[in-house]
Design a protein around this motif. Structure first.
Motif, PDB file in Angstrom:
ATOM      1  N   GLY A 138      62.093  51.014  38.568  1.00 13.76           N
ATOM      2  CA  GLY A 138      62.733  49.769  38.168  1.00 13.76           C
ATOM      3  C   GLY A 138      62.095  49.043  37.005  1.00 13.76           C
ATOM      4  N   TYR A 139      61.202  49.706  36.283  1.00 16.92           N
ATOM      5  CA  TYR A 139      60.545  49.074  35.143  1.00 16.92           C
ATOM      6  C   TYR A 139      61.343  49.319  33.861  1.00 16.92           C
ATOM      7  N   GLN A 140      61.368  48.309  33.010  1.00 15.41           N
ATOM      8  CA  GLN A 140      62.015  48.413  31.711  1.00 15.41           C
ATOM      9  C   GLN A 140      60.975  48.781  30.658  1.00 15.41           C
ATOM     10  N   GLN A 141      61.310  49.716  29.776  1.00 14.44           N
ATOM     11  CA  GLN A 141      60.381  50.129  28.739  1.00 14.44           C
ATOM     12  C   GLN A 141      60.552  49.251  27.509  1.00 14.44           C
ATOM     13  N   HIS A 142      59.447  48.666  27.035  1.00 22.85           N
ATOM     14  CA  HIS A 142      59.465  47.821  25.841  1.00 22.85           C
ATOM     15  C   HIS A 142      58.826  48.501  24.641  1.00 22.85           C
ATOM     16  N   SER A 143      57.971  49.456  24.893  1.00 22.57           N
ATOM     17  CA  SER A 143      57.309  50.189  23.822  1.00 22.57           C
ATOM     18  C   SER A 143      56.770  51.478  24.423  1.00 22.57           C
ATOM     19  N   MET A 144      56.062  52.226  23.601  1.00 16.03           N
ATOM     20  CA  MET A 144      55.432  53.435  24.117  1.00 16.03           C
ATOM     21  C   MET A 144      54.437  53.104  25.226  1.00 16.03           C
ATOM     22  N   ARG A 145      53.906  51.897  25.231  1.00 13.99           N
ATOM     23  CA  ARG A 145      52.851  51.515  26.161  1.00 13.99           C
ATOM     24  C   ARG A 145      53.279  50.545  27.250  1.00 13.99           C
ATOM     25  N   ARG A 146      54.188  49.653  26.942  1.00 14.82           N
ATOM     26  CA  ARG A 146      54.458  48.534  27.845  1.00 14.82           C
ATOM     27  C   ARG A 146      55.728  48.759  28.660  1.00 14.82           C
ATOM     28  N   PHE A 147      55.573  48.572  29.987  1.00 12.99           N
ATOM     29  CA  PHE A 147      56.684  48.628  30.925  1.00 12.99           C
ATOM     30  C   PHE A 147      56.606  47.384  31.813  1.00 12.99           C
ATOM     31  N   SER A 148      57.753  46.767  32.105  1.00 16.14           N
ATOM     32  CA  SER A 148      57.713  45.553  32.916  1.00 16.14           C
ATOM     33  C   SER A 148      58.936  45.456  33.806  1.00 16.14           C
ATOM     34  N   LYS A 149      58.803  44.607  34.820  1.00 16.11           N
ATOM     35  CA  LYS A 149      59.946  44.246  35.642  1.00 16.11           C
ATOM     36  C   LYS A 149      59.917  42.740  35.835  1.00 16.11           C
ATOM     37  N   GLN A 150      61.058  42.181  36.222  1.00 15.09           N
ATOM     38  CA  GLN A 150      61.195  40.738  36.331  1.00 15.09           C
ATOM     39  C   GLN A 150      60.249  40.179  37.380  1.00 15.09           C
ATOM     40  N   SER A 151      59.553  39.103  37.001  1.00 13.00           N
ATOM     41  CA  SER A 151      58.669  38.441  37.950  1.00 13.00           C
ATOM     42  C   SER A 151      59.482  37.622  38.942  1.00 13.00           C
ATOM     43  N   ALA A 152      59.059  37.675  40.199  1.00 14.84           N
ATOM     44  CA  ALA A 152      59.728  36.882  41.237  1.00 14.84           C
ATOM     45  C   ALA A 152      59.247  35.439  41.231  1.00 14.84           C
ATOM     46  N   ASN A 153      58.116  35.183  40.564  1.00 12.02           N
ATOM     47  CA  ASN A 153      57.553  33.839  40.526  1.00 12.02           C
ATOM     48  C   ASN A 153      58.225  33.011  39.438  1.00 12.02           C
ATOM     49  N   ALA A 154      58.284  31.718  39.647  1.00 16.21           N
ATOM     50  CA  ALA A 154      58.911  30.826  38.674  1.00 16.21           C
ATOM     51  C   ALA A 154      58.140  30.841  37.361  1.00 16.21           C
ATOM     52  N   ALA A 155      58.864  30.922  36.284  1.00 17.42           N
ATOM     53  CA  ALA A 155      58.236  30.937  34.958  1.00 17.42           C
ATOM     54  C   ALA A 155      58.322  29.550  34.327  1.00 17.42           C
ATOM     55  N   LYS A 156      57.444  29.286  33.361  1.00 17.90           N
ATOM     56  CA  LYS A 156      57.493  28.037  32.617  1.00 17.90           C
ATOM     57  C   LYS A 156      58.629  28.081  31.594  1.00 17.90           C
ATOM     58  N   GLN A 157      58.987  26.925  31.105  1.00 15.94           N
ATOM     59  CA  GLN A 157      59.886  26.837  29.959  1.00 15.94           C
ATOM     60  C   GLN A 157      59.026  26.914  28.708  1.00 15.94           C
ATOM     61  N   LEU A 158      58.931  28.116  28.140  1.00 16.54           N
ATOM     62  CA  LEU A 158      57.973  28.360  27.067  1.00 16.54           C
ATOM     63  C   LEU A 158      58.519  27.964  25.707  1.00 16.54           C
TER      64      LEU A 158
END
Length: 449
Positions: free
Chosen positions: A282-302
């Motif tokens: 379930g991870y999304q690939q962003h680059s050759m190195r970075r993979f991520s999935k959505q955080s369940a924790n509340a995020a800031k308004q950046l």
């Protein structure tokens, strides 16, 4: 040149690029080995006065660690002495007080503390870093993304409490391998139980983003043992995973012949296996190195921040600062004695009002940086953004980009130029290929002290 010649040339170029997928890791452009002494020195007040970036990235470099790993060529010094750390943080605070009036008119959208190992510092010194960022530099923790690097042996409840209190939303921990013999092969004094202890503590007191770093291609490593480490990391459900191929460079402890002695180069096979395993999890690939999935924790308004637009303020010895036209830093070394000498000069410095070591980016280098920062990520290059920034067409300015299209390593839609799945796998070779002749000459002429 005839059509047949063009076809032959493209095939030769493509085969050459694919035959050496791991030429160089280009995490910044221009590379730090292209930096040289600036004449004349640049006055920081003048340099930052007209910087066009609307928001900035604040970075603090803590150049101390428990031990130098065999793959490391970063600016860092194995030194656990609290007195040395205190003197360094004192110097960092002096630098911050001098720089705050120069760069403090724009908000910081990002803040990161890296190294080295920032959490090697005693808790009261770690606390001081946030006091410097918030009280002197004006960081607003409510609207900035805050990231801190750590290592398993330095993860404690007290240090995590400090990070939570200052609203850190990303903790990054280097593990590299869960197998003790593989860690030992890269001179990393790390026990699997220590890693598991640190991970258990991080999951008990979770942050919005936990990032774990792993390295593939270690001496003696197989695809199977690599996937074992990846699966152990996945068991902790980190929001982000970075996978790095092992590189050996001048001044690193691990040498190329150690990898060759261990058998065939399994790095591409490891990458492909990990990519498929991460996507399946379930991870999304962003680059050759970075993979991520959505955080369940509340995020800031950046606040928004565009890495292609530069605007990085680097505090501390070894930190780099980026304006649109000048990238600058302290001098770079890997050797223990040279690194210690550069740190000592920083601690003893009376002032930090000029940039005396770096690289001045002309229009071509700004364009190359803009392209590289985009195409080496899965999101790709918005061609209209390039035109808006530079007033010209990327594929006209750099017709060699057509080679990526013609070789199947990139594709183009109406407004988007991006690497294909195969192109992402060859990101390091593509990044190395796109270095300008002027930057490459400086890199090849760099002399380690």
């Amino acid at each position: 040149m005839t059509s047949r010649d063009n076809t032959t040339s493209l095939r030769s170029w493509s085969e050459n690029l694919r035959s050496e997928p791991y030429r160089s890791y280009l995490y910044s452009y221009p590379h730090k080995t292209a930096y040289r002494e600036l004449e004349p020195k640049a006055q920081l007040s003048e340099l930052w006065r007209n910087e066009p970036a609307e928001t900035l990235f604040l970075y603090m470099h803590i150049p101390f660690c428990g031990a130098r790993c065999g793959f490391c060529n970063l600016f860092t010094l194995p030194d656990k002495r609290t007195g040395v750390h205190q003197q360094y943080v004192d110097a960092l605070e002096r630098q911050a007080r001098e720089w705050a009036p120069i760069v403090g008119d724009k908000p910081f959208a990002r803040f990161a503390i890296g190294g080295g190992t920032p959490t090697l510092l005693e808790p009261y010194l770690l606390e001081r870093l946030f006091t410097i960022a918030e009280g002197i530099m004006g960081l607003d923790a409510q609207q900035a993304s805050i990231s801190v690097e750590t290592s398993p042996e330095t993860v404690t409840e007290e240090r995590l409490r400090i990070l939570h209190e200052h609203r850190v939303d990303r903790v990054s921990m280097g593990i590299q391998s869960f197998i003790e013999e593989e860690a030992a092969a890269i001179y990393r004094p790390q026990k699997p139980l220590e890693v598991e202890r640190a991970l258990a503590l991080l999951k008990r007191e979770p942050f919005p983003i936990l990032n774990l770093d792993l390295i593939y291609g270690l001496p003696g490593q197989s695809v199977q043992s690599w996937l074992y480490s990846l699966d152990r990391a996945l068991a902790y459900e980190p929001e982000e995973i970075f996978i790095y191929p092992l590189y050996t460079r001048e001044q690193t402890i691990v040498k190329p012949e150690q990898i060759r002695r261990s058998g065939e180069d399994v790095r591409m096979a490891c990458y492909l296996a990990a990519r498929d395993r991460l996507r399946g999890a379930g991870y999304q690939q962003h680059s050759m190195r970075r993979f991520s999935k959505q955080s369940a924790n509340a995020a800031k308004q950046l606040l928004p921040y565009g890495c292609q637009e530069d605007g990085m303020v680097g505090l501390g010895c070894g930190a780099r600062s980026y304006t649109r036209e000048l990238h600058y830093a302290s001098r770079y070394a890997v050797d223990r004695q040279a690194t210690a000498s550069i740190i000592a000069d920083y601690v003893a410095a009376k002032g930090h009002d000029t940039a005396d070591y770096g690289y001045m980016l002309n229009l071509e280098e700004q364009q190359r940086r803009f392209i590289l920062k985009a195409i080496l990520h899965s999101e790709g290059l918005e061609l209209s953004s390039y035109k808006e920034r530079f007033g010209s067409e990327a594929l006209t300015d750099y017709s060699e980009l057509h080679r990526l299209l013609d070789s199947g390593l990139a594709l183009q839609s109406v407004d988007l130029f991006q690497l294909t799945e195969e192109g992402l796998a060859y990101s390091d070779a593509i990044g190395d290929w796109f270095i300008s002749p002027a930057v490459r000459e400086r890199m090849e002429g760099f002399v380690f002290v």
